[in-house]
Design a protein around this motif. Structure first.
Motif, mmCIF file in Angstrom:
data_model
loop_
_atom_site.group_PDB
_atom_site.id
_atom_site.type_symbol
_atom_site.label_atom_id
_atom_site.label_comp_id
_atom_site.label_asym_id
_atom_site.label_seq_id
_atom_site.Cartn_x
_atom_site.Cartn_y
_atom_site.Cartn_z
ATOM 1 N N VAL A 378 3.883 -12.210 -7.669
ATOM 2 C CA VAL A 378 3.587 -11.801 -6.290
ATOM 3 C C VAL A 378 2.121 -12.111 -6.005
ATOM 4 C CG1 VAL A 378 3.662 -9.968 -4.581
ATOM 5 C CG2 VAL A 378 5.286 -9.942 -6.493
ATOM 6 N N SER A 380 -0.991 -12.458 -2.993
ATOM 7 C CA SER A 380 -1.379 -11.976 -1.671
ATOM 8 C C SER A 380 -2.355 -12.933 -1.007
ATOM 9 C CB SER A 380 -2.015 -10.591 -1.764
ATOM 10 O OG SER A 380 -2.449 -10.168 -0.478
ATOM 11 N N VAL A 413 6.793 -14.642 -4.818
ATOM 12 C CA VAL A 413 6.723 -13.996 -3.501
ATOM 13 C C VAL A 413 5.279 -14.068 -3.027
ATOM 14 C CG1 VAL A 413 7.005 -11.853 -2.198
ATOM 15 C CG2 VAL A 413 8.656 -12.453 -3.990
ATOM 16 N N LEU A 415 2.653 -12.752 -0.017
ATOM 17 C CA LEU A 415 2.407 -11.836 1.100
ATOM 18 C C LEU A 415 1.392 -12.478 2.032
ATOM 19 C CD1 LEU A 415 2.038 -8.541 -0.993
ATOM 20 C CD2 LEU A 415 4.117 -9.485 0.026
ATOM 21 N N TRP A 425 3.237 -7.645 7.947
ATOM 22 C CA TRP A 425 3.050 -8.733 6.987
ATOM 23 C C TRP A 425 4.239 -9.684 7.060
ATOM 24 C CZ3 TRP A 425 1.448 -5.950 1.778
ATOM 25 C CH2 TRP A 425 0.170 -5.414 1.920
ATOM 26 N N VAL A 427 6.509 -12.038 4.554
ATOM 27 C CA VAL A 427 6.829 -12.056 3.126
ATOM 28 C C VAL A 427 7.648 -13.313 2.825
ATOM 29 C CG1 VAL A 427 7.823 -10.795 1.193
ATOM 30 C CG2 VAL A 427 6.867 -9.532 3.136
ATOM 31 N N PHE A 447 12.698 -5.571 4.915
ATOM 32 C CA PHE A 447 12.491 -7.003 5.072
ATOM 33 C C PHE A 447 13.440 -7.569 6.124
ATOM 34 C CE2 PHE A 447 11.436 -5.920 0.610
ATOM 35 C CZ PHE A 447 10.075 -6.177 0.674
#
Length: 466
Positions: A378, A380, A413, A415, A425, A427, A447
């Motif tokens: 993940v 960001s 993933v 963000l 956000w 995603v 989501f």
């Protein structure tokens, strides 16, 4: 709907001015990235002002040439030197630039499933060099600007720097105020080299990689798909509240990451992959920490650093245990993981350790050791992706997205900030189809599929002329 894209012209844009030909070695942090591609999409509405498309594209190529004069490694090639050490041969070979038109309007694009149009037809293939660019004009007068990069040369932060500089040089006709930094000495190992056992356990040689088995009992049996969602600000705050129930306030990022980790464990257990190790990987930018305590000038120098400047800490917990943990306990684990690498010494130690591995290319350990385990990464980009000018003559982009090629097998993933609501956000998910179906079945309240109405994409009536 099916999208027909017609290529009008393909040419090579070279740097102006050209650099002197030289070989630029990969830094120790570049060697932590395997040979994979990463991309970006910028979507533009038809502007309210009149735009002469042919001139705008000509300006794009001219400014790209000038931007490559500063970002000269992007116009080179990946090659090994006489000692078989990989690096960038800065030879002004140039960047493939594709002009295309598509018989679709911006609002008709499938943002939720980008593989069906954006990834398949609006993103160029990178057949040579480090970077490929495609500009596609839409029948509504909108535009899609797509770039595909060799990830060994740039990270997401660097892509943002380059895009910002290129846009400035297109619309403002002046060099950017931030000149990119490619000095290798900034990331040199120390003498003597010092690192902890933790750092030495984070990566292994790429040659040790065992590709995930795609048998019927493997969680990797499905081809990976790209799907994009949005999550509302109030839902993020709700997750943050659950993640902070133990009395320790947790950030929104820690809270959402913890939920994604937990639902991945639930997917593994509920789909019959019992007893699997569920690994979480969180790439962390090191620019802030590498300049820590060294003054404003050093901070600016490292802030202009173009290349890969990140660490990939990970943590693994058995999926059966992880599934039943309260979100607050998971958030504690995530917080401690991030804290463990949020120091100057961690990044210095990582650079030192890689020096002992050169010239090997390395890979995050859980991505290589995947038997009876699955890893979700993940990343960001919430804080930096929308920063800076990205006006190439079409105004502010309606949407900016990363892109992960479908062929990549890592579960990833990203963000991203929302372009329409600062509290929401975006995603971006690159996961097995069954995993995506599981998320939609169990977390559809969080989501929501990304749609043109959410992005406020409507027709306007200004004419763009070829």
């Amino acid at each position: 709907m099916d999208v027909k894209v017609k290529v009008i012209k393909t040419e090579v844009v070279t740097p102006n001015p050209p650099c002197h030909e030289h070989w630029l070695p990969f830094t120790n942090l570049d060697l932590l990235v395997p040979p994979i591609d990463t991309g970006s999409f910028l979507y533009y509405k038809k502007p309210f002002k009149h735009v002469h498309v042919a001139k705008m594209i000509s300006d794009l190529k001219t400014s790209l040439s000038r931007a490559l004069g500063l970002y000269y490694p992007l116009a080179g090639q990946i090659k090994a030197n006489m000692g078989s050490e990989l690096g960038i041969y800065c030879n002004n070979r140039g960047v493939v630039f594709i002009e295309a038109i598509a018989d679709i309007e911006l609002r008709e694009l499938n943002f939720y499933e980008p593989d069906k149009n954006a990834g398949g037809k609006l993103m160029p293939e990178r057949r040579r060099g480090v970077l490929a660019v495609q500009v596609t004009m839409l029948k509504c007068g909108g535009m899609v600007l797509a770039c595909l990069y060799d990830h060994r040369v740039v990270d997401g932060y660097s892509v943002n720097l380059f895009t910002h500089s290129w846009a400035n040089m297109t619309t403002l006709s002046r060099p950017p105020t931030l000149i990119p930094n490619f000095r290798r000495s900034d990331l040199n190992a120390r003498r003597p080299r010092t690192y902890t056992p933790y750092v030495a356990n984070m990566y292994i040689p790429l040659s040790n990689l065992r590709l995930p088995q795609t048998n019927s009992r493997s969680p990797y049996q499905d081809a990976l798909k790209n799907q994009i969602y949005y999550i509302k600000g109030d839902q993020i705050k709700s997750l943050q509240g659950l993640a902070s129930e133990n009395g320790c306030p947790r950030s929104q990022m820690e809270s959402v990451v913890s939920f994604l980790w937990k639902i991945t464990a639930s997917f593994l257990e509920d789909s019959g992959h019992l007893g699997y190790m569920c690994n979480l990987i969180i790439p962390m930018d090191g620019r802030r920490w590498l300049s820590d305590g060294e003054g404003i000038e050093k901070e600016k120098q490292i802030g202009a650093r173009c290349g890969n400047v990140f660490s990939m800490p990970f943590i693994g917990i058995q999926s059966k245990d992880l599934k039943d943990m309260p979100l607050s306990k998971l958030a504690n684990e995530v917080h401690e993981l991030l804290e463990s690498v949020s120091t100057k010494e961690h990044f210095k130690g990582l650079i030192d350790w890689v020096e002992d591995q050169r010239p090997k290319t390395l890979i995050s350990r859980p991505l290589a050791e995947n038997e009876k385990g699955a890893s979700i990464m993940v990343t960001s980009g919430v804080k930096f992706l929308l920063k800076g000018n990205k006006d190439f003559g079409m105004g502010k982009p309606a949407f900016v997205s990363c892109y992960v090629p479908s062929a990549r097998w890592d579960w990833h993933v990203m963000l991203l900030p929302s372009p329409v609501n600062e509290n929401d956000w975006i995603v971006y998910m690159h996961l097995p189809k069954k995993h995506l179906n599981y998320i939609e079945a169990h977390a559809s309240h969080l989501f929501k599929p990304l749609t043109a109405p959410y992005l406020n994409l409507v027709l306007n009536h200004c004419v763009a002329r070829m």
